[in-house]
Each structure stands twice: as structure tokens, then as C-alpha cells.
Design a protein around this motif. Structure first.
Motif, short mmCIF file in Angstrom:
data_model
loop_
_atom_site.label_atom_id
_atom_site.label_comp_id
_atom_site.label_asym_id
_atom_site.label_seq_id
_atom_site.Cartn_x
_atom_site.Cartn_y
_atom_site.Cartn_z
N ASP A 198 130.18 9.54 30.79
CA ASP A 198 130.82 8.54 31.64
C ASP A 198 132.22 9.00 32.06
O ASP A 198 133.18 8.90 31.31
N GLY A 199 132.31 9.57 33.24
CA GLY A 199 133.61 9.93 33.82
C GLY A 199 134.44 10.88 32.98
O GLY A 199 135.62 10.64 32.75
N VAL A 200 133.83 11.97 32.56
CA VAL A 200 134.57 12.91 31.71
C VAL A 200 135.34 13.93 32.56
O VAL A 200 134.74 14.60 33.41
N SER A 201 136.64 14.01 32.35
CA SER A 201 137.46 15.04 32.99
C SER A 201 138.11 15.86 31.89
O SER A 201 138.81 15.33 31.05
N LEU A 202 137.81 17.14 31.88
CA LEU A 202 138.47 18.00 30.90
C LEU A 202 138.55 19.41 31.45
O LEU A 202 137.98 19.72 32.50
N SER A 203 139.27 20.27 30.75
CA SER A 203 139.37 21.65 31.21
C SER A 203 139.42 22.58 30.02
O SER A 203 139.68 22.15 28.89
N CYS A 204 139.15 23.84 30.28
CA CYS A 204 139.19 24.83 29.21
C CYS A 204 139.74 26.13 29.80
O CYS A 204 139.28 26.60 30.83
N ARG A 205 140.80 26.65 29.14
CA ARG A 205 141.46 27.85 29.65
C ARG A 205 140.97 29.09 28.94
O ARG A 205 140.38 29.01 27.86
N ASN A 215 130.70 6.84 23.15
CA ASN A 215 129.87 6.21 24.18
C ASN A 215 129.94 6.92 25.54
O ASN A 215 130.01 6.28 26.58
N GLY A 216 129.97 8.22 25.51
CA GLY A 216 129.91 8.98 26.76
C GLY A 216 131.25 9.21 27.42
O GLY A 216 131.35 9.99 28.35
N ALA A 217 132.29 8.51 26.97
CA ALA A 217 133.59 8.66 27.63
C ALA A 217 134.60 9.30 26.69
O ALA A 217 134.42 9.34 25.47
N ILE A 218 135.68 9.82 27.27
CA ILE A 218 136.75 10.41 26.46
C ILE A 218 137.62 9.30 25.90
O ILE A 218 138.13 8.45 26.65
N LEU A 219 137.75 9.29 24.58
CA LEU A 219 138.60 8.28 23.95
C LEU A 219 140.03 8.79 23.86
O LEU A 219 141.00 8.08 24.10
N GLU A 220 140.15 10.08 23.55
CA GLU A 220 141.47 10.66 23.35
C GLU A 220 141.35 12.17 23.49
O GLU A 220 140.33 12.75 23.16
N SER A 221 142.39 12.79 24.02
CA SER A 221 142.32 14.23 24.17
C SER A 221 143.73 14.80 24.05
O SER A 221 144.69 14.17 24.49
N GLY A 222 143.87 15.96 23.43
CA GLY A 222 145.18 16.58 23.35
C GLY A 222 145.28 17.55 22.20
O GLY A 222 144.29 18.11 21.74
N GLU A 223 146.49 17.73 21.72
CA GLU A 223 146.82 18.56 20.56
C GLU A 223 146.04 18.05 19.34
O GLU A 223 146.07 16.84 19.07
N PRO A 224 145.36 18.90 18.60
CA PRO A 224 144.53 18.42 17.49
C PRO A 224 145.27 17.50 16.51
O PRO A 224 144.75 16.45 16.15
N GLN A 225 146.47 17.89 16.09
CA GLN A 225 147.16 17.08 15.09
C GLN A 225 147.52 15.71 15.65
O GLN A 225 147.45 14.70 14.94
#
Lengths: 336, 255, 299
Positions: free
Chosen positions: B22-29, B222-232
Motif C-alpha cells: 500500500d503506497g510504498v516509497s523507498l530507495s536503496c543506494r 499491513n502493506g504500508a510503511i510504518l517507519e523508516s530511517g536510521e536503524p537505532q
């Protein structure tokens, strides 16, 4: 069976086939030619069924079309040139395979079985219901093709011994070609497709193209067999494209043992000998053939090749792996 | 910063009305390990299937090095340098370890429409296959059929095949699932090495591995991003703890 | 085209389509639920027609023949499932093709031994022998209308059975998940036996119904099998809805194809080529939607 025993058996078999026309009865020379033609036909289908995992029930289409091309190309009063007519027949069969293949290869599993049969039947009706090439009665080839090199005629297909050796040459060439093909990168791809097509795609193989090319190669080889069959009997009729022949050749492949080089040879020999035997017993011989086929399906899933002693470093193909993500099983069986 | 290899925008997929992603926006370098975690059924595997071309997105886009690849088939995506591994081992069970990896490496020939020369005589292909087998530590098992291997070893074959295609972006779907402790350590080490010159999107349940490897952490629910960022930072987010720990107890040492 | 002839052809096309549906739905159900491809399906259509002919002669009554023929086919289906088909569930399609091809040969020879190779006809039962006049010169046989109605009733019954009954629920569950159904305590063996028996009985019943309108001849089974394959490929495998849509489509295309002479780009298309039209349709569907009109999308 050790490799040595195998090689000796192969050599003895080959020697027998080579000297056979010198000692054999005319009837059997013709009968063996017929069987050898069927080994080419069955070998071509084995490429699809046994190695690529594409079960075609319409393979006679390519066999028959090649026969029709020869019949239509042959002049009534003179013999057709062997090389030109052979090239035309095989090329025509390959072209038809490209046409039908580009449609049916888009599907898989049971769809493929049904669609190949349906297209072959379409061709059957085309020749059966219209006046092209004699309609349901078929068409005769009055003069068998001959090979002429600068006035010298080394091969006359009307001569049954010449014909036998030509067929023997082509069937051996077919087996060697298939063997070479299977060890090539292309061969590795088609066998990979049989085991797990979805994974092949994920690895970057455009499996459609490989399956289509394989379909065309198999069609061309079937065309070679059809050309030879038409030159042997001098008559071509719609039965040559019919589904009974498609069924019979599939039976040969399965009976002999799929995905093995000797399978089609074994299958063609055993099915044709069996039928010959049954025909001498009763007019309802297909009842006996049917019973044998049912029993093989139930008790010999690997065909007659499964009865042969296993050779070290088992060369028969393993079964298609079941399950796995996105396997064809899920595609094959949607809900009602 | 290094080049963005993979980027998705509002990527979604429905199955007959059911929203799996559901509406996932992410990136990988490049040189980044981007881990995606979440409870079972969060849509992680579906996400990977969308990125690899096994599934077609219902909405949104996927970019590889800035190029729109949305809806491309899996062979085409693979040929753009994307390698994926499967959560459930998906290999050629009857073939040997070598043949599995050799086929994978053969896929990098410009075409396999080669009919005459023996496949085994293509040295570069065989060498690439052997390299991949050595990388995952299966050199002893090279000639065994994969179906004769242990479950953990089959998982290693899965990764070796992915590597044999020489990808620049790796999509790894629970690579450690079903592996023994010893093999896991080995594979985590391998991934750490690979991270230097690959972009890696990692879906994994083993939190020790995730925190050992990830530069970026995304939590899906549930298919969507809840949180994203620095692991800690993500780890300390209360919302994540409630959503994740509340539903699934992974044990104190894991999350 | 004259509107009355058009109407007659329309009715014929629908009637042919509905009959095809009866045969094809059995094929698609057996595949969709049990995962078995039954090449011998057409043989049961042929057996049904011969049963109708032979039983009508024996019993002197078409209706009794219809009833007893149906019961016989169900029994035959259960017997065949028990003898042969149940061994195939976990096997490759290839062994299924092999075994059911063997059955075709066996049934064809048995038919030849028991009933001979002659072409026969079955009289339309007296009750339905009349015709409904359309104009002063044209009339439509009552039997054909009755036949269409029976097919519609059966199709509706099948729809109700699958969608709204416990048995239908079991069938749908069995189709999607064999193991789960088994764990629910449903006797999957019995379920499959019934599905197979019912499936082939549908084909046999269609053959019996068709007997009075077409002749009874040896090759009728194979012909119908191939058209049914086209129906299933167009409709989508395992989809009863798809089978209905495709069967009607083919019935109409085939019927009109035989009476209309087209001109395409100056070439007159002969009615002899009508037999090809259904295959051309299949080719178009394969190009456009390889999974069939009502099949599940692949990706």
C-alpha cells in the motif's frame, strides 16, 4: 549397465540395422523403414515433451504438412528433386510451427495440450473439408523424389533399399543432433524450463523465445519424418495430420521413456511391433493397444525405459519439481 | 552520497480488493543495506515480487538508476542487474549445485541461442558459477544434486544462484530462514562483504542480522510503511514497538 | 438475410452452444476440481448417443432410455474413477493423457464390438415431435426448443449447486485446497468420485439429448472433444461461467459461419471453411488473453 556393455549393445544394434536390408525380407525392410521414420518423429516430440516439458497433442500437424508440401510440389509425370523438395517440406513445417508455436507457447500446462490439439485439428479440417489436395481422399505422389547430381542418380527413393539407408542415415543424424543440442547452452535452458520455468525467468531467461525456438526445431524434425513417410507410401491424406497420429506418437514418447535419447527409439519399435502383432490377432486390435497403454500409465510411469537396468550416473531426466513459488500448478488450477 | 540504485514511488498491489502493498516509497543506494522488517503478512514478500517483476504493480512506479522499469517482466529486470532470492527455496532440485549456479551464470551470456558448442566449454560461465559456490561456502558440495542437501545448504544454493548472475542490486527475501547458526554467521559475513559494492534490499526476521547489517531500516505493517530511517532511531520508536512487539513476540534478544 | 432464417439460425446456434456447454462443463469441472485432464470425455458423449439409440430400441421409449442411460453413465463414471482415475490425482498431466487416451481406444473398440460401426438415427419422441410455425413455410421443431430448455435448467441447477449448497462449498474448497478440505473431515475420495461420475454423465446426457437431432455415428465423440477443448481454452480452465460464454459464442459462430458466405477483400469465404472459424477465434483469444476469457490472470 556399464558404459562398455552399453556401447557394445549399441554397436551390435547399429550393425544389425546396417546389414538388415541385405538379408531381410522386402516387407520387413519397408516395415523397419517405417519404424525408423517414426523414431525421428517421436524423437522430435520428445524434445518438447521429455526435455522442455511441453505436452503437445498436435505434433502430427508438422508431420502431415511436410507430406502435403511434397505431394503438391511433385509433378505428376516426373520425380521431384530430393534436395529442393526436402528443403521446402522441412521449411514449410518449421514455418507452420513458428505460426502455431507463437500462439500456443503463450500458454502452458493443460492449455498447451488442448491448444496444440485444436490447431492441428484445424489443419485437418482445412484439408478434409476443402478440395485442396484431394479433400478427404488425399493425394498421390506418382513419382518418388530422386537425387540427381549432373546426370548421375545415386539415390532413388522408389528403391526400397535406397530408401531404407536414407531413412537410417536421417534417424541417426537426428539422434546425434538432438544429443548435441541437449549439451549446448540452448539445451541446458530448455531442460531448466522443464524443471522450473518461473526460476528460469527470474534468472533472466526469456523463456517464451526458447520454448518457441524449441517448438520450431521439433516441428522441422517432424517435417523431415513426414517428408520421408510421404515418399515411402506415395500417398498423403488428412489422417496424416490427424489426432490419432498425434496421439500415437505421444504414446511412443511416453512408452519409451521421456527425456532419454533411446526412449523414442524404444517407444517407436515397441508400439509399432505391438500394433503389428495385435492386428494379426483381431480386427479390434485397438482394444488391446488401449489396454497396454492404460496398464503402462498405471504401472510403468517411466515407460519401457524404466525397465532397462539403470546406468551409472542416471541419465534419465528427473521429474519436474513440484511446488515452489509461482509454480505452474497454481496457474493451471484456478477456482471454479 | 552514492548513487541511488532502486527507488519506488507509491508502489501498491491489490489482490481482488485485498491490499497487499500500500503506497510504498523507498530507495536503496549503492553500498547500502536497506532492511525491511514487519510481521508476517505485512507485504514484504509481495514487495520483493513487485521489484523483481514476478508481480505487476497495481499502482505506483519502480525506478532502477533513475530509469522507469514499472511493469517490466522478470527476465528483463534480471538482465538490468537485479538478483533476487526466494523465501521458500526455489531452485532446480534435481540438478547439481554446480548446474544450478552454472545456469544462473549462463543467463549473463548475451544469448543462450547457441546450439552447437557444449555448454560446459564456456569457461567464463563455469568460472562465475564456481566463484559463487565458493562465496557461500559450498565448494565441498559442488557435484551433489541439490535435493540431496540439507535445508540450510539449499538456502545457500539459493543465494549462490543469485550471486552467479552478477547483480548490482540484491533483493534478498529472508536469506537466513532455515539456516543453522554457523551458516547464518557465514552468510551475514558474506553479505557484509557484498555490501561494499552492491545495493542490498534485505527482508529478514533475524533481528541480530538486521542490526548487524542494515544502514537503513523500514518497518512495514499491513502493506504500508510504518517507519523508516536510521536503524537505532527506528528501534526506539514507540509506535514501532507497539505495532511490532504487540503482535508478534520475537523474544527479547531479537527486537 | 431473411429475418426468419436468421431467427432459426439463432435458435440453432444457441441450442448447439448449450449442448456444447453440457459437455464442456463436465470437462472443465473435472479438471478444475480434480486436476485431471480427461481426453476420453468425448467418448462419453458418443457412448451416450449410442445408449440412447440402443435403449430406445430395447425399451421402446425415449424417456425411459434417457433415464436409464443417465443412471448407467453415473455408475460407469464411478466405476472408472475407482478403477483408473483415482490413481492419477498425484501424477503428472502426461500420465493422465496416456491413460485417458488408452480409454478412448478401448471405448471406441467396445462400441464397435457391441453396436457396430454403422450410422444410426433416433426418432424424436412423439410428445415433442411437432413444430412451431414461424411463417407459412417455416417452422421450428419443438424438440430443439425443449432441448435448449433442458440445458438451461441443468446449467442453472449446476450454478445453484456450486454456489449455494454444502456440496458446492465442498467442491469449491476441494478445488482450492485439497489438504484443508481433507482436514475438515470431508471425504475427498467420495467427493472426487461423484464429481467425475457427474462430469462424464453430463457428457453422456448431452449425447443422449443430441441423438434425435443429429445422427449417431462413431466419430462423434472425438469431434465434440476437440470443440470442447476450444471452448475451455476460450473460456478459461476450470471456469464454468467461461465455459457457458465460450460455448454460446462458438455455437453461434459455427452455425452462422455455415450459412453465411462472406467476402473478405474480394475473396469469397466458402462455408466449408466455417469449421475453421472457431479455431480462428481461439487464436485471437490466445493472442489477447492467453489465460482465457474467464481464467485467472497470471501476473
Amino acid at each position: 549397465m556399464s558404459t562398455r556393455v552399453r556401447s557394445i549393445a549399441l554397436l551390435v544394434g547399429l550393425a544389425l540395422l546396417l546389414v538388415f536390408p541385405l538379408v531381410g525380407d522386402r516387407f520387413y525392410v519397408q516395415f523397419f523403414s517405417k519404424i525408423l521414420i517414426m523414431t525421428i518423429f517421436a524423437g522430435s516430440l520428445n524434445l518438447l515433451v521429455g526435455y522442455t516439458g511441453l505436452i503437445s497433442l498436435g505434433h502430427a500437424a508438422f508431420f502431415g504438412i511436410a507430406g502435403y508440401i511434397l505431394a503438391l510440389y511433385s509433378p505428376d509425370t516426373a520425380a521431384a528433386g530430393l534436395l529442393t523438395s526436402l528443403l521446402l517440406s522441412v521449411g514449410g513445417a518449421a514455418l507452420l510451427a513458428l505460426l502455431i508455436g507463437s500462439l500456443v507457447v503463450r500458454t502452458g500446462g493443460i492449455f498447451f495440450i488442448m491448444a496444440t490439439l485444436a490447431f492441428a485439428e484445424m489443419l485437418f479440417y482445412l484439408f478434409h473439408d476443402t478440395a485442396i489436395a484431394g479433400g478427404s481422399d488425399g493425394i498421390y505422389i506418382y513419382q518418388r523424389p530422386t537425387l540427381m547430381i549432373a546426370g548421375w542418380q545415386p539415390l532413388d527413393l522408389a528403391n526400397i533399399v535406397h530408401f531404407y539407408y536414407l531413412v537410417l542415415f536421417f534417424s541417426l543424424a537426428a539422434i546425434v543432433s538432438i544429443h548435441t543440442l541437449l549439451r549446448s547452452p540452448f539445451g541446458k535452458v530448455i531442460v531448466g524450463i522443464r524443471v522450473n520455468e518461473q526460476r528460469m525467468r527470474a534468472l533472466g531467461f526469456h523463456t517464451y523465445r526458447y520454448k518457441l525456438v524449441c517448438f520450431v526445431i521439433a516441428g522441422a524434425l517432424a517435417g523431415l519424418a513426414g517428408y520421408l513417410a510421404a515418399s515411402q507410401f506415395g500417398v498423403v491424406n488428412p489422417e496424416m495430420l490427424g489426432w490419432h497420429l498425434s496421439g500415437s506418437v505421444l504414446m511412443m514418447v511416453i512408452l519409451g521413456g521421456m527425456g532419454t535419447l533411446v526412449g523414442p527409439v524404444l517407444g517407436a519399435f515397441s508400439l509399432m511391433m505391438l500394433e503389428e502383432g495385435f492386428q494379426s490377432i483381431t480386427k479390434h486390435w485397438q482394444l488391446l493397444t488401449g489396454a497396454v497403454i492404460v496398464l503402462v500409465a498405471l504401472y510403468l510411469p517411466r515407460g519401457f525405459a524404466g525397465l532397462l537396468p539403470k546406468r551409472t550416473g542416471n541419465k534419465t531426466l528427473p521429474p519436474r519439481s513440484k511446488g515452489g513459488t509461482g509454480s505452474s500448478a497454481a496457474v493451471d488450477r484456478p477456482y471454479v | 552520497m552514492s548513487e541511488v540504485v532502486l527507488e519506488t514511488r507509491d508502489l501498491s498491489r491489490n489482490f481482488e480488493g485485498l491490499v497487499a502493498v500500500d503506497g510504498v516509497s523507498l530507495s536503496c543506494r549503492m553500498s547500502e543495506v536497506h532492511a525491511v522488517i514487519g510481521p508476517n503478512g505485512a507485504g514484504k514478500s509481495t514487495l520483493i515480487n513487485l521489484l523483481s517483476g514476478d508481480l505487476r504493480p497495481s499502482a505506483g512506479s519502480v525506478f532502477l538508476r533513475g530509469e522507469d522499469v514499472t511493469g517490466l517482466s522478470s527476465p528483463r529486470i534480471s538482465r538490468l542487474g537485479v538478483g533476487r532470492s526466494y523465501q521458500r527455496t526455489n531452485v532446480f532440485l534435481p540438478f547439481t549445485v554446480f548446474e544450478n549456479c552454472r545456469l544462473a551464470a549462463q543467463s549473463r551470456l548475451d544469448t543462450s541461442m547457441r546450439f552447437f558448442r557444449q555448454a560446459l566449454h564456456y569457461r567464463a560461465v563455469s568460472d562465475a558459477a564456481m566463484r559463487a559456490i565458493e562465496q557461500v561456502g559450498l565448494a565441498q558440495q559442488t557435484d551433489k544434486p541439490v535435493e540431496a542437501l540439507s535445508h540450510g545448504e539449499q538456502r545457500q544454493v539459493e543465494i549462490a544462484m543469485t550471486l552467479a548472475t552478477n547483480p548490482s542490486l540484491l533483493l534478498l527475501d529472508e536469506p537466513l530462514a532455515g539456516m543453522g547458526a554457523e551458516e547464518s554467521v557465514q552468510i551475514v559475513e558474506l553479505l557484509r562483504t557484498l555490501a561494499s559494492d552492491h545495493a542490498i534490499l534485505l527482508v529478514e526476521h533475524d533481528m541480530d542480522a538486521v542490526f548487524a547489517l542494515a544502514n537503513t531500516l523500514t518497518v512495514m505493517v499491513n502493506g504500508a510503511i510504518l517507519e523508516s530511517g536510521e536503524p537505532q532511531a527506528v528501534r526506539s520508536n514507540r509506535l514501532v514497538q507497539v505495532a511490532y512487539l504487540g503482535e508478534h513476540d520475537f523474544g527479547s534478544n531479537r527486537f | 438475410m431473411d429475418p426468419h432464417i436468421f431467427l432459426i439460425q439463432l435458435l440453432n446456434g444457441v441450442q448447439y452452444g448449450l449442448l456444447l456447454f453440457l459437455v464442456a462443463s463436465g470437462l472443465t469441472l473435472i479438471f478444475g476440481i480434480m486436476g485431471v485432464i480427461n481426453l476420453a470425455h468425448g467418448s462419453f458423449y458418443m457412448l451416450g448417443a449410442y445408449l440412447a439409440w440402443s435403449l430406445t430400441a430395447q425399451l421402446g421409449n425415449f424417456w425411459l432410455a434417457l433415464l436409464s442411460g443417465f443412471v448407467l453413465s453415473v455408475v460407469l463414471g464411478m466405476l472408472l474413477e475407482w478403477l483408473f482415475i483415482r490413481h492419477l490425482y498425484r501424477r503428472d498431466h502426461l500420465q493422465q493423457v496416456l491413460l485417458t487416451y488408452g480409454l478412448i481406444l478401448i471405448f471406441s473398440e467396445l462400441r464397435s464390438i457391441v453396436w457396430g460401426d454403422d450410422v444410426h438415427s433416433v426418432a424424436v419422441p412423439a410428445l415433442l415431435a411437432g413444430s412451431i410455425p414461424l411463417t407459412e413455410t417455416l417452422a421450428y421443431p419443438v424438440y430443439r426448443i425443449w432441448l435448449s430448455i433442458i440445458c438451461v435448467v441443468l446449467a442453472a441447477g449446476m450454478y445453484y449447486l456450486i454456489q449455494h449448497t454444502r456440496l458446492g462449498m465442498m467442491i469449491r474448497a476441494g478445488a482450492s485446497n485439497r489438504e484443508m478440505t481433507q482436514s475438515l473431515g470431508i471425504d475427498i475420495g467420495l467427493l472426487y468420485r461423484l464429481v467425475f461420475a457427474f462430469g462424464i454423465a453430463l457428457a453422456a446426457f448431452a449425447g443422449m439429448l443430441a441423438a434425435p437431432v443429429s445422427s449417431v455415428y462413431p466419430g462423434m465423440g472425438n469431434q465434440v472433444l476437440i470443440i470442447c477443448f476450444v471452448v475451455v481454452v476460450i473460456g478459461g480452465i476450470g471456469s464454468v461461467k467461461g465455459a457457458m460464454a465460450a460455448a454460446l459464442l462458438i455455437g453461434l459462430v459455427d452455425t452462422f459461419g455455415k450459412v453465411v458466405e462472406f467476402e473478405i477483400g474480394g475473396f469469397r469465404v466458402l462455408p466449408e471453411l466455417a469449421g475453421m472459424s472457431v479455431f480462428v477465434m481461439m487464436a485471437i483469444v490466445l493472442l489477447w488473453r492467453p489465460e482465457g476469457l474467464f481464467g485467472a490472470r497470471l501476473r
